[in-house]
Design a protein around this motif. Structure first.
Motif, PDB file in Angstrom:
ATOM      1  N   GLY A 150       2.690  25.108  14.052  1.00 38.96           N
ATOM      2  CA  GLY A 150       1.245  24.967  14.007  1.00 38.96           C
ATOM      3  C   GLY A 150       0.691  24.505  12.682  1.00 38.96           C
ATOM      4  O   GLY A 150      -0.531  24.556  12.465  1.00 38.96           O
ATOM      5  N   ALA A 151       1.543  24.049  11.772  1.00 40.07           N
ATOM      6  CA  ALA A 151       1.053  23.544  10.485  1.00 40.07           C
ATOM      7  C   ALA A 151       0.206  22.302  10.705  1.00 40.07           C
ATOM      8  O   ALA A 151       0.411  21.548  11.664  1.00 40.07           O
ATOM      9  N   THR A 152      -0.733  22.070   9.802  1.00 43.45           N
ATOM     10  CA  THR A 152      -1.649  20.941   9.907  1.00 43.45           C
ATOM     11  C   THR A 152      -1.125  19.771   9.089  1.00 43.45           C
ATOM     12  O   THR A 152      -1.303  19.723   7.879  1.00 43.45           O
ATOM     13  N   GLU A 153      -0.438  18.837   9.765  1.00 42.49           N
ATOM     14  CA  GLU A 153       0.076  17.629   9.109  1.00 42.49           C
ATOM     15  C   GLU A 153       0.581  17.899   7.694  1.00 42.49           C
ATOM     16  O   GLU A 153      -0.031  17.497   6.709  1.00 42.49           O
ATOM     17  N   PRO A 154       1.698  18.597   7.572  1.00 44.89           N
ATOM     18  CA  PRO A 154       2.200  18.965   6.239  1.00 44.89           C
ATOM     19  C   PRO A 154       2.476  17.752   5.363  1.00 44.89           C
ATOM     20  O   PRO A 154       3.147  16.806   5.773  1.00 44.89           O
ATOM     21  N   THR A 155       1.947  17.783   4.160  1.00 43.53           N
ATOM     22  CA  THR A 155       2.155  16.697   3.204  1.00 43.53           C
ATOM     23  C   THR A 155       3.540  16.811   2.576  1.00 43.53           C
ATOM     24  O   THR A 155       4.241  17.833   2.720  1.00 43.53           O
ATOM     25  N   GLU A 156       3.915  15.770   1.827  1.00 46.17           N
ATOM     26  CA  GLU A 156       5.186  15.791   1.118  1.00 46.17           C
ATOM     27  C   GLU A 156       5.236  16.948   0.132  1.00 46.17           C
ATOM     28  O   GLU A 156       6.271  17.593  -0.038  1.00 46.17           O
ATOM     29  N   THR A 157       4.102  17.232  -0.515  1.00 48.84           N
ATOM     30  CA  THR A 157       4.046  18.337  -1.475  1.00 48.84           C
ATOM     31  C   THR A 157       4.317  19.671  -0.795  1.00 48.84           C
ATOM     32  O   THR A 157       5.060  20.519  -1.318  1.00 48.84           O
ATOM     33  N   VAL A 158       3.734  19.869   0.386  1.00 53.77           N
ATOM     34  CA  VAL A 158       3.947  21.109   1.131  1.00 53.77           C
ATOM     35  C   VAL A 158       5.399  21.232   1.574  1.00 53.77           C
ATOM     36  O   VAL A 158       6.031  22.292   1.431  1.00 53.77           O
ATOM     37  N   VAL A 159       5.956  20.142   2.106  1.00 51.85           N
ATOM     38  CA  VAL A 159       7.351  20.180   2.568  1.00 51.85           C
ATOM     39  C   VAL A 159       8.291  20.487   1.407  1.00 51.85           C
ATOM     40  O   VAL A 159       9.247  21.261   1.536  1.00 51.85           O
ATOM     41  N   ARG A 160       8.027  19.902   0.245  1.00 57.85           N
ATOM     42  CA  ARG A 160       8.865  20.167  -0.924  1.00 57.85           C
ATOM     43  C   ARG A 160       8.761  21.641  -1.351  1.00 57.85           C
ATOM     44  O   ARG A 160       9.762  22.252  -1.741  1.00 57.85           O
ATOM     45  N   LEU A 208       0.833  -1.204   0.000  1.00 55.57           N
ATOM     46  CA  LEU A 208       0.000   0.000   0.000  1.00 55.57           C
ATOM     47  C   LEU A 208       0.867   1.252   0.000  1.00 55.57           C
ATOM     48  O   LEU A 208       0.585   2.221  -0.721  1.00 55.57           O
ATOM     49  N   GLY A 209       1.932   1.241   0.807  1.00 61.78           N
ATOM     50  CA  GLY A 209       2.831   2.395   0.845  1.00 61.78           C
ATOM     51  C   GLY A 209       3.512   2.633  -0.487  1.00 61.78           C
ATOM     52  O   GLY A 209       3.656   3.772  -0.941  1.00 61.78           O
ATOM     53  N   LEU A 210       3.936   1.548  -1.140  1.00 60.36           N
ATOM     54  CA  LEU A 210       4.561   1.670  -2.457  1.00 60.36           C
ATOM     55  C   LEU A 210       3.583   2.257  -3.473  1.00 60.36           C
ATOM     56  O   LEU A 210       3.931   3.153  -4.249  1.00 60.36           O
ATOM     57  N   ALA A 211       2.366   1.734  -3.470  1.00 56.26           N
ATOM     58  CA  ALA A 211       1.381   2.163  -4.463  1.00 56.26           C
ATOM     59  C   ALA A 211       0.990   3.624  -4.281  1.00 56.26           C
ATOM     60  O   ALA A 211       0.708   4.328  -5.253  1.00 56.26           O
ATOM     61  N   ARG A 212       0.964   4.077  -3.040  1.00 57.80           N
ATOM     62  CA  ARG A 212       0.526   5.444  -2.764  1.00 57.80           C
ATOM     63  C   ARG A 212       1.659   6.453  -2.847  1.00 57.80           C
ATOM     64  O   ARG A 212       1.431   7.666  -2.790  1.00 57.80           O
ATOM     65  N   GLY A 213       2.893   5.961  -2.946  1.00 60.99           N
ATOM     66  CA  GLY A 213       4.021   6.880  -3.019  1.00 60.99           C
ATOM     67  C   GLY A 213       4.126   7.779  -1.804  1.00 60.99           C
ATOM     68  O   GLY A 213       4.489   8.945  -1.916  1.00 60.99           O
ATOM     69  N   SER A 214       3.830   7.196  -0.638  1.00 57.77           N
ATOM     70  CA  SER A 214       3.729   8.022   0.571  1.00 57.77           C
ATOM     71  C   SER A 214       5.013   8.081   1.381  1.00 57.77           C
ATOM     72  O   SER A 214       4.994   8.434   2.553  1.00 57.77           O
ATOM     73  N   GLY A 215       6.128   7.704   0.777  1.00 59.16           N
ATOM     74  CA  GLY A 215       7.412   7.929   1.421  1.00 59.16           C
ATOM     75  C   GLY A 215       7.983   6.703   2.115  1.00 59.16           C
ATOM     76  O   GLY A 215       7.306   5.686   2.321  1.00 59.16           O
ATOM     77  N   ALA A 216       9.242   6.833   2.499  1.00 62.30           N
ATOM     78  CA  ALA A 216       9.977   5.713   3.066  1.00 62.30           C
ATOM     79  C   ALA A 216       9.371   5.224   4.372  1.00 62.30           C
ATOM     80  O   ALA A 216       9.358   4.025   4.654  1.00 62.30           O
ATOM     81  N   ARG A 217       8.872   6.125   5.194  1.00 66.99           N
ATOM     82  CA  ARG A 217       8.310   5.710   6.479  1.00 66.99           C
ATOM     83  C   ARG A 217       7.127   4.783   6.285  1.00 66.99           C
ATOM     84  O   ARG A 217       6.925   3.833   7.039  1.00 66.99           O
ATOM     85  N   SER A 257      14.440  17.834   4.614  1.00 68.79           N
ATOM     86  CA  SER A 257      12.987  17.690   4.554  1.00 68.79           C
ATOM     87  C   SER A 257      12.412  17.287   5.902  1.00 68.79           C
ATOM     88  O   SER A 257      11.337  17.756   6.294  1.00 68.79           O
ATOM     89  N   ARG A 258      13.129  16.446   6.647  1.00 70.50           N
ATOM     90  CA  ARG A 258      12.645  16.061   7.969  1.00 70.50           C
ATOM     91  C   ARG A 258      12.697  17.225   8.945  1.00 70.50           C
ATOM     92  O   ARG A 258      11.782  17.422   9.759  1.00 70.50           O
ATOM     93  N   LEU A 259      13.763  18.008   8.883  1.00 67.78           N
ATOM     94  CA  LEU A 259      13.844  19.185   9.742  1.00 67.78           C
ATOM     95  C   LEU A 259      12.731  20.176   9.415  1.00 67.78           C
ATOM     96  O   LEU A 259      12.102  20.746  10.315  1.00 67.78           O
ATOM     97  N   LEU A 260      12.482  20.377   8.124  1.00 67.93           N
ATOM     98  CA  LEU A 260      11.426  21.314   7.737  1.00 67.93           C
ATOM     99  C   LEU A 260      10.067  20.826   8.213  1.00 67.93           C
ATOM    100  O   LEU A 260       9.250  21.618   8.695  1.00 67.93           O
ATOM    101  N   ARG A 261       9.806  19.552   8.103  1.00 63.92           N
ATOM    102  CA  ARG A 261       8.521  19.030   8.557  1.00 63.92           C
ATOM    103  C   ARG A 261       8.362  19.223  10.059  1.00 63.92           C
ATOM    104  O   ARG A 261       7.300  19.626  10.549  1.00 63.92           O
ATOM    105  N   ARG A 262       9.423  18.934  10.822  1.00 66.18           N
ATOM    106  CA  ARG A 262       9.367  19.142  12.269  1.00 66.18           C
ATOM    107  C   ARG A 262       9.113  20.617  12.597  1.00 66.18           C
ATOM    108  O   ARG A 262       8.300  20.940  13.470  1.00 66.18           O
ATOM    109  N   TRP A 263       9.799  21.486  11.887  1.00 67.77           N
ATOM    110  CA  TRP A 263       9.654  22.927  12.148  1.00 67.77           C
ATOM    111  C   TRP A 263       8.235  23.382  11.820  1.00 67.77           C
ATOM    112  O   TRP A 263       7.639  24.162  12.573  1.00 67.77           O
ATOM    113  N   LEU A 264       7.689  22.900  10.710  1.00 66.84           N
ATOM    114  CA  LEU A 264       6.328  23.280  10.340  1.00 66.84           C
ATOM    115  C   LEU A 264       5.325  22.836  11.400  1.00 66.84           C
ATOM    116  O   LEU A 264       4.406  23.588  11.755  1.00 66.84           O
TER     117      LEU A 264
END
Length: 316
Positions: free
Chosen positions: A265-275, A130-139, A254-261
């Motif tokens: 107060g960011a709302t669960e930033p997606t990969e698109t937002v982090v990029r 499912l993770g592979l098909a959705r392209g939702s990242g390494a985690r 990208s991980r640092l930026l996600r943590r900072w966001l």
């Protein structure tokens, strides 16, 4: 009876308990299916005191009766059952809503004890696909961890066939949830159609290979997260110097930026937002702010000002 399947599952639970648990008392999330029934039996056989938490989602006719029969089975095994009746919302679709209600109920009833869940190697393989098909990242591709306190999954090395065999050998009658055979659910089609086809085309061993890949990837991700932790000082404030991030490896940045966001107060930033926020650091061409969520009365935007990333709040 101590059949090969029963011995295999009991050994897996005993090994898990020795490695991860500090208490000899646990909760088991008991659905009545073969996986959780076998897990309950194995936990008791391995010397653990078991509280069986049985969640009745109320989504199917007769669910209360199924929960009561499951409670009787748990008592027969030597566990202390408790039925938890929940109301399932609609957020995120039926599967996600039921899962959220279930885990909330388990957390509220565990009394500080760990909760063991009957996910098997087959569940792990499905999760990786499912993770592979959705392209939702390494985690996501890294699948489920055996232990993420307070949740434990002792059966991630055990095939689903073994749990059914163990139940048969112990004289247990698992409940077969109709949802587990409903092709409207993506995971059901993966289980019934995709994985068997892959096993056929690749001549077997696919589920084990997927689970092994997930384990290896989790080890790699642990290293990346450790390095990310070492650079956490660069995101300690309300603004971030672009120069501090620009020279870092993309995976760390990208991980640092996600943590900072999230800190801002960011709302669960997606990969698109982090990029998009990352492009303010490494692909600066004078572009405007990036919207990253917010509250009902304002939205958050990340802008680049004087070579720093700053948070700007816009009133809705």
């Amino acid at each position: 009876m101590n059949s090969a399947a029963v011995a295999e599952i009991t050994g897996a639970v005993a090994d898990f308990a020795e490695r991860y648990l500090v208490s000899t008392e646990v909760c088991v999330a008991l659905s009545g299916g073969a996986d959780s029934l076998a897990l309950t039996a194995a936990a008791i056989r391995s010397g653990l005191g078991v509280r069986a938490l049985i969640v009745d989602h109320g989504l199917q006719p007769g669910s209360a009766e199924v929960a009561e029969r499951t409670a009787l089975a748990a008592t027969g095994l030597g566990a202390h059952p408790r039925v938890l009746r929940v109301e399932v919302g609609r957020s995120g679709g039926p599967e996600a809503a039921a899962r959220a209600a279930r885990y909330q109920a388990l957390d509220g009833a565990r009394d500080g004890l760990p909760v063991l869940i009957g996910h098997t190697l087959d569940d792990q393989a499905e999760t990786v696909l499912l993770g592979l098909a959705r392209g939702s990242g390494a985690r996501s591709i890294a699948g489920m961890r055996p232990w993420t306190a307070p949740l434990g999954r002792p059966l991630l090395t055990i095939r689903r066939a073994a749990t059914r065999a163990a139940c048969a050998d112990l004289g247990l009658s698992p409940h077969d949830d109709p949802h587990n055979a409903d092709p409207r659910f993506t995971r059901v089609r993966l289980r019934a159609e995709v994985l068997p086809l892959l096993e056929d085309v690749l001549q077997g061993g696919v589920a084990q290979a997927l689970a092994r890949t997930a384990e290896q990837l989790r080890d790699d991700l642990d290293v990346v997260e450790h390095v990310t932790d070492q650079h956490s000082a660069s995101i300690a404030g309300a603004s971030v110097a672009c120069a501090d991030l620009a020279t870092l490896a993309p995976a760390i940045r990208s991980r640092l930026l996600r943590r900072w966001l999230l800190q801002q107060g960011a709302t669960e930033p997606t990969e698109t937002v982090v990029r998009a926020v990352g492009a303010l650091v490494t692909g600066w061409r004078g572009q405007g702010p990036v919207a990253v969520g917010g509250a009902h009365d304002h939205r958050l935007e990340i802008a680049r000002r004087d070579a720093r990333l700053v948070v700007e709040r816009r009133v809705r």
